[in-house]
Enzyme design. Structure first.
Site, PDB file in Angstrom:
ATOM      1  N   LYS A   1       0.819  -1.214   0.000  1.00 16.64           N
ATOM      2  CA  LYS A   1       0.000   0.000   0.000  1.00 16.64           C
ATOM      3  C   LYS A   1       0.853   1.264   0.000  1.00 16.64           C
ATOM      4  CE  LYS A   1      -4.345   1.404   1.993  1.00 16.64           C
ATOM      5  NZ  LYS A   1      -4.852   1.691   0.662  1.00 16.64           N
TER       6      LYS A   1
ATOM      7  N   THR B   1       6.679   1.053   5.721  1.00 15.53           N
ATOM      8  CA  THR B   1       7.653   0.196   5.048  1.00 15.53           C
ATOM      9  C   THR B   1       7.597   0.385   3.538  1.00 15.53           C
ATOM     10  OG1 THR B   1       7.472  -1.399   6.853  1.00 15.53           O
ATOM     11  CG2 THR B   1       8.485  -2.183   4.829  1.00 15.53           C
ATOM     12  N   CYS B   2       6.409   0.553   2.984  1.00 13.30           N
ATOM     13  CA  CYS B   2       6.272   0.744   1.535  1.00 13.30           C
ATOM     14  C   CYS B   2       6.929   2.060   1.104  1.00 13.30           C
ATOM     15  CB  CYS B   2       4.805   0.719   1.123  1.00 13.30           C
ATOM     16  SG  CYS B   2       4.030  -0.895   1.388  1.00 13.30           S
ATOM     17  N   THR B   3       6.782   3.099   1.916  1.00 15.20           N
ATOM     18  CA  THR B   3       7.422   4.378   1.621  1.00 15.20           C
ATOM     19  C   THR B   3       8.937   4.239   1.700  1.00 15.20           C
ATOM     20  OG1 THR B   3       5.504   5.602   2.429  1.00 15.20           O
ATOM     21  CG2 THR B   3       7.595   6.801   2.333  1.00 15.20           C
TER      22      THR B   3
ATOM     23  N   ALA C   1      10.111   2.388  -1.463  1.00 16.98           N
ATOM     24  CA  ALA C   1      10.025   3.235  -2.660  1.00 16.98           C
ATOM     25  C   ALA C   1      11.132   4.290  -2.659  1.00 16.98           C
ATOM     26  CB  ALA C   1       8.651   3.895  -2.743  1.00 16.98           C
TER      27      ALA C   1
END
Length: 154
Positions: free
Chosen positions: A42, A47-49, A52
């Protein structure tokens, strides 16, 4: 780990929409680039940020190695646009609202979003490596190191 694919398999071709109505097909990169197809749960989550931004910070090195990065989640194109803009991401984020892509790669989580996995796909469309354990803060380095180790750099 991917429920359906393994190293040595032909990567399923995908087509998905990204910003401005642009459609991206995996097969467009055949014969041209190694692709790091990374799946994440998401936009805007911690963690996704981190993952990325790691890739963003390592893009110059990845580009020198001839690697095209494509991010995939079930978020909308509109959500991806905001996420990309907020974090100055220079690689496409593909929207998989239908979940066709995450199903074809076998990376559907129990919650129905994408599991955090990355597939390294060579220029001929063959999966050369699959990350199931990812260090989000250093994922760009993990990709670059594996591309060099496997002799996939240009």
């Amino acid at each position: 780990m991917s429920d359906t694919l393994k190293v040595g398999d032909k990567a399923p071709d995908i087509e998905a929409e990204t910003y401005g109505g642009e459609k991206i097909k995996l097969s467009n990169y055949r014969g041209k680039k190694t692709v790091a197809l990374y799946f994440y749960p998401k936009d805007y989550t911690g963690t996704c940020t981190k993952e990325a931004c790691s890739i963003r910070d390592g893009m110059k090195d990845l580009e020198k190695l001839g690697v095209q990065v494509l991010g995939v989640s079930t978020d909308s194109v509109r959500t991806h646009e905001g996420f990309k803009e907020k974090h100055s991401l220079s690689f496409p984020l593909l929207s998989d609202k239908s979940k066709d892509i995450i199903n074809s790669y076998g990376v559907v989580s129990d919650s129905g979003s994408a599991r955090r996995e990355t597939f390294l796909i060579d220029e001929s469309g063959v999966i050369r490596y699959i990350w199931t354990k990812i260090n989000a803060a250093e994922h760009a380095d993990e990709i670059a190191d594996k591309v060099k180790e496997l002799g996939l750099s240009r």
